[in-house]
Design an enzyme around this catalytic site. Structure first.
Site, short mmCIF file in Angstrom:
data_model
loop_
_atom_site.label_atom_id
_atom_site.label_comp_id
_atom_site.label_asym_id
_atom_site.label_seq_id
_atom_site.Cartn_x
_atom_site.Cartn_y
_atom_site.Cartn_z
N ASP A 212 -2.01 8.49 -14.06
CA ASP A 212 -0.66 8.18 -13.18
C ASP A 212 -0.98 8.30 -11.65
OD1 ASP A 212 1.99 8.26 -11.91
OD2 ASP A 212 2.61 9.88 -13.09
N HIS B 280 6.36 13.23 -10.77
CA HIS B 280 4.99 12.56 -10.76
C HIS B 280 3.87 13.37 -9.88
CE1 HIS B 280 6.04 8.69 -12.45
NE2 HIS B 280 7.13 8.99 -11.84
#
Lengths: 556, 556
Positions: free
Chosen positions: A196, A369
């Site tokens: 990610d 994130h």
């Protein structure tokens, strides 16, 4: 020629690279392939009138017989939102953790696809054997529970896909990321990591969701009247913390906004939200309770036009009215592109007289994130030989590539890919393979893919200067004008204030028609082109605008 | 009734409140009024096709005989950009500092207004007496030189307008903000302060422009090939620092982008930019010099579609090609709403292989607007009795109001206003007066104010689902259909792939016409409504879209 003794591992994205959204990755070894995620993307500027965007899955349709399963890393729309479209094109069993599956089942039920779809619930201990693959999972921290990374053992080695993640050392639900398992996987050896990249440009660790709870607690302590908290419907940890604050400060909680109600129901049923049985009240009951005994949880943290919070701010919500002295918490940061919309909502709330608490002035949001240090930790735990940064726009992928390099991945072993670029691994060596067809499928209402570049270009044109329709009826026998030219305009000028301009435009068309007839130009195409050109020229000179001009010639 | 012995001071905005842009403030005492600034605003989302927005100056037109002058605080578009439109409606002498006047004169020349406009150049020591007013100035720091605050002595006391400002303790051009004069004005007493609220939500001091110079110097030191710096054309301090870096590191400088060239020319001529005479090269010469001896200064720091940098990124600039290994510095932060555009430009530059240095990853920008501590310092120096926060969206005005309260301005003496709200001061007491008409005038091409809500609504509709034009020709005598219905669509669906849908739509119109004729509905209005309703219903059921439907009936 003899068949290759050694097979070929292929890794590629059908969506998710150079963009935030429509995540869909494929791991294929010869005649077996698995898909990881199946997400949607919200339209970019310029995609006028488009509702959502999904990946082009032509490759999957053409390789239907090889698909062994679709694995879902977590329940966010950019990872599961395309599923009901994709499953109309290809058949495949779905593998997902419990909460993710709960959210997926709701979607499939609405699309009448539930009964036809094989669904297997997994957890972070599951092992799934499919063709040549052995698929296992590891728990991660993200802004929705039950998020996992996917570990695919292949004949060429282990491929790991992190899903969306950060490292939260004090997670709200107490479930740590499974660092021990990651370490173990890393120790055994990872041939390729997909990780990610969303926050690869941000320094440091991203921090714990729990810190938002402290921010919320402070807001609840100070508020004298009602509290309205807007956040992402899918952020169940955040919702849990609002519930906890309500409990600590003796407030009942009303939930508004369709997606928020939906997620709260599913997550509560499945045990992912712990809500005291008497806490939730119907929005209708809000006014029956003292203001300091009520909180409202709502959608609309991005200022979306039709969302509950935006309606409240505009005093057009059917059930909840915000009063002077109420406290509104916008527990989110604007997604790029939404800054002005959310700014207007905040202004509107201030105008009503609410205390507005938002990310610029208080600590009410952290990202799900990981930032640079989270990403390095993942890289160091998994120690991949090859690395493909995923889930990000190009500069984020590049920033992630640099991080990988900084922790010792060889530059030549890092593949910064576009959707459709394939990384092939054979004999322990990776290289770029042939490009695979991908693309964006635009969805507008019920239409899937029936709006493309020409339609979008026309919408763009129409949105800038509007349209003028010029209608003329000609006599089939004699070729002369029976009626018109009539000019009708939409989105061009106020007709009343521009009568003179439109009269002159009419004269321009008339002169053009006369000239064409004199020159014996009678093909409709040429006639139309002449009208379009002369009118366009006239209007540009007079107004510096270029409306679309649509000449229509009728013959009777 | 006897005339008031005591007159009335009025202070109000015709633009600039609850918005960033189109600044225009009025200070009026009975039959004398002065205007401060005359700015434009860039269109908001939803203002489709609009080029710029200016204030509605009806009030000035109606009070032409009272206008004593228009004072300009500095040369940015949001403060001078409406001037050439306003001067077509009202006559007034312009007072501005030298650089500001230089930029204004360029504008007026283009608009053929230069000769008809009286222009008076002032500096921070000037005193202008106009009617009952005595107007003086004080130097401030901002992202363009020659910025001033305006001090208006009136029979009711001194009104101060800060203009845009921050406190830069180490200004690039060595010109400090005139704190001594501010202190003096404050000591004598300020009845009302109007102060810049842009960064009222940001804690701390905003910091010195000089710090960007250090960031630029580091970039120049490391770069091995060409350097391209994009920044705001009007940020002359920034431009000077790029020039200084070029000088220090032995690079020639090419300037590209129309507005950048224009500002550099004017500022150099007037002595506000110090550029060594042999430094500037023509963009054509770039390729003749070694890459490490060249820098380019360019517009496009906001990712604007037609700007020089965006063209370079898309390899469509006529003169400058960016090569792998070149360094691109984007010395600006995105203005809210531009994040995605600039993100795409950065991605595109990375794809070419450039090193891109931008505000997320390096210190290459500081704002020209003071943050909370700057604003408090201004309030403390001027010690106003009454306070009107200006130049900001509503939440920024409110944040500024709170800052004023925190340094001791009485809450009841703070007026958070909208455009058109008047603050009246009489006998040393201020209160809200009657509201004054203001508004937004939209400019589209050459049209000033001919695009309003109906046109914008149509453009919005057209942009979402396009348009269907339905044409039918009827016989005047017999009332039956001679030709059509023909359906032409634009921006709705790909016609080729949707032939069946359009055939069915045709049938729907035919059936509707037949029904109308049977029911003897022959008024065009009713006929058109029937066609629109039935077709709209059919299309929504089939596609969930609502294109604009334009029925046209011709009679011959």
């Amino acid at each position: 020629m003899a068949k290759n003794l050694r097979g070929k591992l292929m890794i590629f994205a059908l969506g998710g690279l150079d963009e935030i959204g429509k995540n869909m990755y494929v791991v294929q070894y010869e005649d077996d392939l698995i898909v990881i995620d199946s997400g949607l993307m919200f339209p970019e500027e310029g995609m006028l009138g488009i509702d959502i965007v999904i990946p082009d899955v032509t490759y999957l349709v053409e390789n239907q017989q090889k698909i062994r399963g679709i694995f879902l890393t977590h329940g966010h729309e950019d990872h599961i939102g395309a599923l009901s479209y994709v499953l109309r094109k290809v058949r495949a069993p779905i593998y997902a953790t419990r909460l993710t599956m709960g959210l997926v089942e709701h979607k499939l039920r609405e699309a009448h696809l539930l009964n036809d779809t094989k669904r297997i619930v997994v957890d972070s201990h599951s092992v799934v054997k499919l063709g040549v693959f052995r698929v296992s999972f590891f728990a991660t921290n993200h802004s929705i529970p039950d998020s996992v990374g996917v570990c695919v053992d292949t004949p060429e080695g282990t491929v790991v896909h992190t899903g969306d993640f950060k490292f939260d050392m004090t997670p709200v639900n107490g479930q740590m990321a499974d660092m021990h398992k990651m370490a173990e996987i890393g120790k055994k050896g990872v041939i390729c990591l997909l990780s990610d990249s969303t926050n690869a440009e941000r320094p440091g660790f991203i921090g714990s969701e729990r810190s938002v709870g402290e921010g919320l607690d402070e807001v609840f302590r100070k508020a004298k009247q009602r509290i309205i908290v807007a956040t992402f419907a899918s952020n169940i940890h955040r919702i849990q913390q609002v519930v906890d604050a309500c409990f600590a400060h003796g407030r009942k909680l009303a939930v508004v906004g369709r997606s928020m109600i939906n997620v709260v129901n599913i997550a509560s049923e499945l045990g992912y939200l712990q809500i005291p049985s008497d806490m939730i009240i119907d929005p209708d009951e809000i006014n029956r309770l003292p203001a300091h005994r009520v909180a409202v949880m709502s959608t609309g943290s991005q200022g979306e036009a039709m969302s509950a919070l935006t309606r409240m701010a505009n005093a057009s919500h059917r059930k909840v009215e915000i009063l002077p002295g109420d406290t509104v918490v916008i527990a989110a940061t604007p997604i790029p592109g939404n800054e002005r919309m959310i700014g207007r909502t905040i202004d509107q709330l201030f105008r009503i007289g609410a205390h507005v608490v938002y990310s610029k002035t208080a600590h009410v949001h952290v990202s799900g994130h990981g930032a640079q240090e989270d990403l390095k930790l993942m890289l160091n735990l998994l120690k991949p030989k090859y690395f493909i940064p995923i889930h990000g726009e190009y500069r984020m992928l590049l920033a992630h590539a640099q991080l990988a390099e900084s922790v010792g991945v060889k530059p030549e072993n890092i593949f910064v890919c576009d959707n459709g670029d394939t990384v092939e691994v054979s004999g322990g060596k990776a290289r770029y393979g042939a490009k695979i067809h991908t693309g964006k499928v635009l969805i507008d209402g019920l239409g899937v893919g029936d709006v493309g570049n020409i339609v979008l270009r026309d919408r763009k044109l129409l949105s800038q200067d509007g349209i003028l329709v010029v209608v003329v009826t000609l006599s089939k026998k004699h070729g002369h004008i029976l009626s018109g030219p009539d000019i009708i305009s939409r989105g061009f000028v106020y007709v009343r204030e521009s009568e003179q301009l439109l009269d002159e435009a009419n004269r321009v068309v008339n002169l053009t028609m006369e000239r064409c007839m004199k020159e014996k130009i009678s093909e409709w195409a040429s006639l139309k082109t002449s009208i379009r050109d002369s009118l366009s020229k006239f209007l540009y000179e007079r107004t510096r605008r270029r409306p679309m001009i649509l000449p229509i010639i009728m013959e009777v």
